[in-house]
Structures are given as C-alpha cells and as structure tokens.
Scaffold this motif. Structure first.
Motif, short mmCIF file in Angstrom:
data_model
loop_
_atom_site.label_atom_id
_atom_site.label_comp_id
_atom_site.label_asym_id
_atom_site.label_seq_id
_atom_site.Cartn_x
_atom_site.Cartn_y
_atom_site.Cartn_z
N GLY A 127 33.38 20.54 -39.46
CA GLY A 127 34.78 20.91 -39.25
C GLY A 127 35.41 21.72 -40.36
N THR A 128 35.38 21.21 -41.59
CA THR A 128 36.01 21.91 -42.70
C THR A 128 35.30 23.23 -42.98
OG1 THR A 128 36.74 19.83 -43.69
CG2 THR A 128 36.68 21.73 -45.14
N ALA A 129 33.98 23.21 -42.96
CA ALA A 129 33.20 24.42 -43.21
C ALA A 129 33.48 25.48 -42.15
CB ALA A 129 31.72 24.09 -43.25
N LEU A 130 33.52 25.09 -40.88
CA LEU A 130 33.71 26.05 -39.80
C LEU A 130 35.11 26.66 -39.82
CD1 LEU A 130 31.89 24.14 -36.93
CD2 LEU A 130 31.23 26.37 -37.85
N LYS A 131 36.11 25.84 -40.04
CA LYS A 131 37.47 26.38 -40.11
C LYS A 131 37.57 27.39 -41.24
CE LYS A 131 39.37 22.18 -39.91
NZ LYS A 131 40.44 21.14 -39.92
N THR A 132 36.92 27.09 -42.35
CA THR A 132 36.95 28.00 -43.50
C THR A 132 36.19 29.28 -43.20
OG1 THR A 132 37.08 26.07 -44.95
CG2 THR A 132 36.48 28.15 -45.97
N MET A 133 35.03 29.19 -42.52
CA MET A 133 34.29 30.39 -42.11
C MET A 133 35.15 31.31 -41.26
SD MET A 133 30.60 28.91 -40.86
CE MET A 133 29.94 27.44 -41.64
N ILE A 134 35.82 30.71 -40.28
CA ILE A 134 36.62 31.51 -39.35
C ILE A 134 37.79 32.17 -40.05
CG2 ILE A 134 38.12 31.36 -37.31
CD1 ILE A 134 36.13 29.18 -36.27
N LEU A 135 38.49 31.42 -40.91
CA LEU A 135 39.58 32.01 -41.68
C LEU A 135 39.08 33.16 -42.54
CD1 LEU A 135 41.54 28.80 -42.76
CD2 LEU A 135 42.33 30.55 -41.17
N SER A 136 37.90 32.99 -43.13
CA SER A 136 37.33 34.03 -43.97
C SER A 136 37.02 35.29 -43.17
CB SER A 136 36.05 33.50 -44.64
OG SER A 136 35.46 34.49 -45.46
N LEU A 137 36.41 35.11 -41.99
CA LEU A 137 36.08 36.27 -41.15
C LEU A 137 37.33 37.00 -40.67
CD1 LEU A 137 33.12 35.15 -38.86
CD2 LEU A 137 33.10 36.93 -40.61
N LEU A 138 38.40 36.25 -40.47
CA LEU A 138 39.65 36.86 -39.99
C LEU A 138 40.53 37.36 -41.13
CD1 LEU A 138 40.57 34.30 -37.16
CD2 LEU A 138 39.36 36.49 -36.94
N ASN A 139 40.00 37.26 -42.37
CA ASN A 139 40.77 37.67 -43.56
C ASN A 139 42.13 37.00 -43.60
OD1 ASN A 139 38.79 39.52 -44.60
ND2 ASN A 139 39.36 40.93 -42.96
N THR A 140 42.12 35.71 -43.28
CA THR A 140 43.35 34.92 -43.21
C THR A 140 43.39 33.92 -44.36
OG1 THR A 140 43.35 35.13 -40.80
CG2 THR A 140 44.69 33.37 -41.73
N SER A 141 44.56 33.74 -44.94
CA SER A 141 44.71 32.88 -46.11
C SER A 141 44.31 31.45 -45.83
CB SER A 141 46.17 32.92 -46.58
OG SER A 141 46.40 31.93 -47.57
N LEU A 142 43.70 30.82 -46.84
CA LEU A 142 43.37 29.40 -46.74
C LEU A 142 44.62 28.53 -46.66
CD1 LEU A 142 40.39 29.09 -49.25
CD2 LEU A 142 40.30 28.94 -46.75
N ASN A 143 45.77 29.09 -46.93
CA ASN A 143 47.02 28.34 -46.76
C ASN A 143 47.21 27.91 -45.30
OD1 ASN A 143 47.44 28.92 -49.42
ND2 ASN A 143 49.11 30.36 -49.09
N ASN A 144 46.51 28.60 -44.39
CA ASN A 144 46.62 28.28 -42.96
C ASN A 144 45.62 27.22 -42.51
OD1 ASN A 144 48.69 30.26 -42.19
ND2 ASN A 144 47.14 31.76 -42.79
N TYR A 145 44.76 26.77 -43.41
CA TYR A 145 43.74 25.78 -43.04
C TYR A 145 44.37 24.55 -42.39
CZ TYR A 145 40.23 22.16 -43.40
OH TYR A 145 39.39 21.11 -43.09
N LYS A 146 45.47 24.07 -42.98
CA LYS A 146 46.10 22.83 -42.51
C LYS A 146 46.62 22.94 -41.08
CE LYS A 146 50.60 24.03 -44.54
NZ LYS A 146 50.15 25.31 -45.15
N ASN A 147 46.73 24.14 -40.56
CA ASN A 147 47.27 24.33 -39.21
C ASN A 147 46.19 24.36 -38.14
OD1 ASN A 147 49.18 26.56 -41.05
ND2 ASN A 147 50.12 24.78 -40.09
N LEU A 148 44.93 24.14 -38.53
CA LEU A 148 43.82 24.20 -37.59
C LEU A 148 43.22 22.82 -37.34
CD1 LEU A 148 41.90 27.33 -38.95
CD2 LEU A 148 43.60 27.26 -37.12
N ALA A 149 42.89 22.57 -36.08
CA ALA A 149 42.15 21.37 -35.70
C ALA A 149 40.81 21.81 -35.13
CB ALA A 149 42.93 20.56 -34.66
N MET A 150 39.81 20.93 -35.20
CA MET A 150 38.51 21.26 -34.63
C MET A 150 37.80 19.98 -34.20
SD MET A 150 35.46 23.64 -36.11
CE MET A 150 36.33 25.14 -35.65
#
Length: 209
Positions: free
Chosen positions: A154-177
């Motif tokens: 979960g944590t790894a995948l959300k981070t991978m996706i944010l990275s690919l989308l060039n999106t700030s890790l500040n948005n991590y808390k807004n994702l569920a998986m």
C-alpha cells in the motif's frame, strides 16, 4: 509516435497482519485464506488482459499474490527487493493501537503529515519515493511499449503512483488503497496519466460467476 507503456499496479491480498492491524513494513506476513481468494479473483479479472511481464516485491504476501496472477497466464513473476514496502523501523511488528498509545505524536504525524515523519531505524516516505520511484522508472525504461504488472504494498504503491504523476508527497494522506486493488497508469509521449485507481470491483460476487 512512441508506444504507450501501461503499468498495472496491484496491492497484495489480505494478510494475517492486516486483519489484526499490525504494522508489516518489510517483515513477512502470509496471506489469509480470504487473501488467497482475493488474489484468485483478481487473477480471473486479468486473465484476458495482455500482460507482458510481472514484477513483484519479494515479500511473501506480495509474491504469493503475484504467483496467483502469473499462474493464470503461465508466467513467472520477477522478484524485486526494491519494490518492498516502506521500512517502518521500530514500528514493525507492533499493533497500530499500541503505537497510538506509545508514540502518539509520531502516529498523528503519520496520519496528518506523513511526509514529515521520521521513524527511528526506518525509512522516511521521501526515502521510499527515491527507492521505489527510481525502480519503477528503470522498469519502464527496459519495457517501453509493454503492459507491465507490479505487485507491491500500500504505502509503496501510493508513493510510486505519486512519483510517476509528479505529484507532491503532501498528497499521500489523501489516498486509500485496498487489498488486491488495481490501479493503472499509462506512460504516454508527453505525460503520465492515471487511468484507474484503487479498483476492487473484482471482489464482488463469487469467483465463478
């Protein structure tokens, strides 16, 4: 025009530690019987999808999920330790309820501003992004134009996706998986596009329906 590369991101099935709310991180935890069924349902959903190659975290819960999907396609997943879950340091093996009591300030930081958290003997989420983000980009570079399936956590995948989308890790808390959720990112000529996120519709109904 270059071919589109499509990445199927899959979280592992329900594990024994998931159901007791214990921090897994890079420790091993086996799939439950329900987790095995979940993996089979996802494998059934993907059986008619054209998947060229499968990569998996080498942790048991992820690799067992990957094997279930791969067996449906007569494929063998490639183990990759760089796709492991975040190292949660001293939290690993602890119940979240105990962490809330014993490390309340850090626990609240994790749920409110995880990008600011530093767990003793563990990775930060920025460390994780450097590890998994760079690994996914390497995988894409050697599989351009292919359909790639990655089974991880979960944590790894959300981070991978944010990275690919060039999106700030500040948005991590807004994702569920959820367990055995499917997310899809397309790598196109000019941008990376999120096509599907946290889709668990394959868990509805019986396997043979």
């Amino acid at each position: 025009m270059a071919e589109t590369t499509r990445i199927y991101f899959v979280r592992h099935g329900e594990s024994e530690w998931n159901i007791i709310n214990k921090v897994q991180g890079q420790k091993n935890s086996l799939l439950t019987e329900n987790g095995k069924l979940q993996a089979a349902k996802l494998a059934n959903r993907l059986k008619n999808h054209d998947i060229d190659i499968i990569y998996s975290s080498d942790l048991t819960r992820a690799y067992e999920t990957a094997l279930t999907i791969a067996n449906e396609k007569n494929m063998i997943p490639i183990k990759n330790s760089n796709l492991q879950e975040m190292n949660f340091g001293i939290w690993e093996g602890e119940l979240f309820n105990d962490i809330l009591v014993e490390h309340k300030e850090d626990y609240l930081k994790w749920v409110k501003s995880p990008e600011l958290l530093e767990i003793p003997k563990g990775e930060t989420i920025h460390d994780l992004e450097n590890r998994v983000g760079s690994e996914v980009k390497k995988i894409i570079n050697v599989n351009k134009g292919k359909n790639i399936l990655i089974v991880s956590h979960g944590t790894a995948l959300k981070t991978m996706i944010l990275s690919l989308l060039n999106t700030s890790l500040n948005n991590y808390k807004n994702l569920a998986m959820g367990n055995v959720s499917l997310s899809i990112v397309e790598v196109r000529d000019y941008n990376n596009v999120l096509i599907t996120y946290n889709d668990t519709s394959h868990l509805e109904g019986d396997l043979n329906e």
